[in-house]
Design a protein around this motif. Sequence first.
Motif, mmCIF file in Angstrom:
data_model
loop_
_atom_site.group_PDB
_atom_site.id
_atom_site.type_symbol
_atom_site.label_atom_id
_atom_site.label_comp_id
_atom_site.label_asym_id
_atom_site.label_seq_id
_atom_site.Cartn_x
_atom_site.Cartn_y
_atom_site.Cartn_z
ATOM 1 N N THR A 113 9.159 -4.479 -8.658
ATOM 2 C CA THR A 113 10.032 -3.601 -7.887
ATOM 3 C C THR A 113 9.483 -3.396 -6.486
ATOM 4 O OG1 THR A 113 10.856 -2.502 -9.867
ATOM 5 C CG2 THR A 113 11.073 -1.300 -7.786
ATOM 6 N N GLY A 114 8.195 -3.124 -6.362
ATOM 7 C CA GLY A 114 7.590 -2.937 -5.043
ATOM 8 C C GLY A 114 7.742 -4.165 -4.167
ATOM 9 N N ARG A 115 7.475 -5.344 -4.730
ATOM 10 C CA ARG A 115 7.633 -6.589 -3.954
ATOM 11 C C ARG A 115 9.079 -6.791 -3.533
ATOM 12 N NH1 ARG A 115 4.472 -8.715 -8.119
ATOM 13 N NH2 ARG A 115 6.302 -9.797 -8.940
ATOM 14 N N ASN A 116 10.002 -6.581 -4.479
ATOM 15 C CA ASN A 116 11.419 -6.795 -4.176
ATOM 16 C C ASN A 116 11.924 -5.834 -3.109
ATOM 17 O OD1 ASN A 116 11.342 -8.688 -6.228
ATOM 18 N ND2 ASN A 116 12.477 -7.438 -7.685
ATOM 19 N N LEU A 117 11.561 -4.565 -3.204
ATOM 20 C CA LEU A 117 12.000 -3.592 -2.208
ATOM 21 C C LEU A 117 11.422 -3.930 -0.836
ATOM 22 C CD1 LEU A 117 11.705 -0.244 -4.200
ATOM 23 C CD2 LEU A 117 13.800 -1.521 -3.664
ATOM 24 N N THR B 136 9.439 0.326 3.937
ATOM 25 C CA THR B 136 8.216 0.490 3.162
ATOM 26 C C THR B 136 7.150 1.185 3.988
ATOM 27 O OG1 THR B 136 8.731 -1.572 2.005
ATOM 28 C CG2 THR B 136 6.471 -0.757 1.826
ATOM 29 N N PHE B 137 6.423 2.108 3.330
ATOM 30 C CA PHE B 137 5.341 2.851 3.967
ATOM 31 C C PHE B 137 4.132 2.837 3.048
ATOM 32 C CE2 PHE B 137 9.288 4.545 5.506
ATOM 33 C CZ PHE B 137 9.071 4.847 6.841
ATOM 34 N N THR B 138 2.969 2.584 3.604
ATOM 35 C CA THR B 138 1.747 2.734 2.813
ATOM 36 C C THR B 138 1.475 4.216 2.608
ATOM 37 O OG1 THR B 138 0.245 2.871 4.698
ATOM 38 C CG2 THR B 138 0.778 0.638 3.880
ATOM 39 N N ALA B 139 0.502 4.511 1.762
ATOM 40 C CA ALA B 139 0.132 5.912 1.533
ATOM 41 C C ALA B 139 -0.381 6.571 2.811
ATOM 42 C CB ALA B 139 -0.915 5.991 0.430
ATOM 43 N N HIS B 140 -0.899 5.775 3.755
ATOM 44 C CA HIS B 140 -1.385 6.320 5.025
ATOM 45 C C HIS B 140 -0.281 6.433 6.075
ATOM 46 C CE1 HIS B 140 -5.057 4.799 3.070
ATOM 47 N NE2 HIS B 140 -5.552 5.919 3.553
ATOM 48 N N ALA C 107 8.366 5.958 -4.994
ATOM 49 C CA ALA C 107 6.981 5.482 -4.911
ATOM 50 C C ALA C 107 6.715 4.567 -6.097
ATOM 51 C CB ALA C 107 5.995 6.646 -4.919
ATOM 52 N N THR C 108 6.081 3.443 -5.811
ATOM 53 C CA THR C 108 5.634 2.516 -6.840
ATOM 54 C C THR C 108 4.573 1.617 -6.222
ATOM 55 O OG1 THR C 108 6.380 1.019 -8.606
ATOM 56 C CG2 THR C 108 7.374 0.715 -6.425
ATOM 57 N N ARG C 109 3.893 0.881 -7.059
ATOM 58 C CA ARG C 109 2.872 -0.029 -6.523
ATOM 59 C C ARG C 109 3.543 -1.149 -5.731
ATOM 60 N NH1 ARG C 109 -0.318 0.661 -11.745
ATOM 61 N NH2 ARG C 109 -1.923 2.114 -11.073
ATOM 62 N N PRO C 110 3.001 -1.497 -4.594
ATOM 63 C CA PRO C 110 3.621 -2.551 -3.782
ATOM 64 C C PRO C 110 3.485 -3.937 -4.398
ATOM 65 C CG PRO C 110 1.559 -1.840 -2.791
ATOM 66 C CD PRO C 110 1.819 -0.908 -3.944
ATOM 67 N N TYR D 258 -0.435 3.018 -4.053
ATOM 68 C CA TYR D 258 1.018 3.031 -4.185
ATOM 69 C C TYR D 258 1.624 2.962 -2.796
ATOM 70 C CZ TYR D 258 1.294 4.089 -9.146
ATOM 71 O OH TYR D 258 1.232 4.010 -10.505
ATOM 72 N N ALA D 259 2.878 2.517 -2.743
ATOM 73 C CA ALA D 259 3.639 2.533 -1.495
ATOM 74 C C ALA D 259 4.820 3.476 -1.677
ATOM 75 C CB ALA D 259 4.130 1.134 -1.150
ATOM 76 N N TYR D 260 5.308 3.973 -0.567
ATOM 77 C CA TYR D 260 6.521 4.784 -0.555
ATOM 78 C C TYR D 260 7.640 3.926 0.019
ATOM 79 C CZ TYR D 260 3.818 9.051 -1.321
ATOM 80 O OH TYR D 260 3.010 10.027 -1.840
ATOM 81 N N PHE D 261 8.828 4.146 -0.489
ATOM 82 C CA PHE D 261 9.995 3.402 -0.049
ATOM 83 C C PHE D 261 11.098 4.392 0.326
ATOM 84 C CE2 PHE D 261 7.512 0.854 -2.876
ATOM 85 C CZ PHE D 261 7.430 -0.370 -2.227
#
Length: 152
Positions: free
Chosen positions: A62-66, A91-95, A55-58, A120-123
């Motif tokens: 890192t979030g953008r790259n993933l 990539t998954f949003t918190a929802h 999990a990190t901010r999208p 945050y987003a989950y990866f």
Amino acid sequence: MTITGIPRTPEQRRRDVLERLEREMDIWVASADAEGVPCLVALWFVWDGEALWLATRPTNPTGRNLRTGARTRLAFGDTRDVVLIDGDVETFTAHEVPVAAAEAFLAKTGWDPREEAPSYAYFRVRPRAVQAWHEVRELPRRHLMRDGVWVV
């Protein structure tokens, strides 16, 4: 562990990798942007038996790259006990994140990214290749997974 020690069998290395996936809290996450500029950070993770969840901010590098590159290399620890995991990223949003993954992340880390603002987003990282070795003596048989299939 010494350089003259007997190399572990590939089967033992696989068991050791799976144990580390359960035990470890942090993992190094390597990614790159569209121009190939690298980024390396340590993130908390959880292993669900098939994939790693980060999990990190999208919006951070890192979030953008993933999200845009959809690939990563993950690594544990030090130079005498190496684990490298190459994986495909979703990539998954918190929802959108599956409840089981988010709850497992919370149980392991004590932190719930779904509650954070900004969001945050989950990866989900599905391993495609896994290598593991203790020093040079284990390099010849370091490949434990290829094309998403355990070879040992």
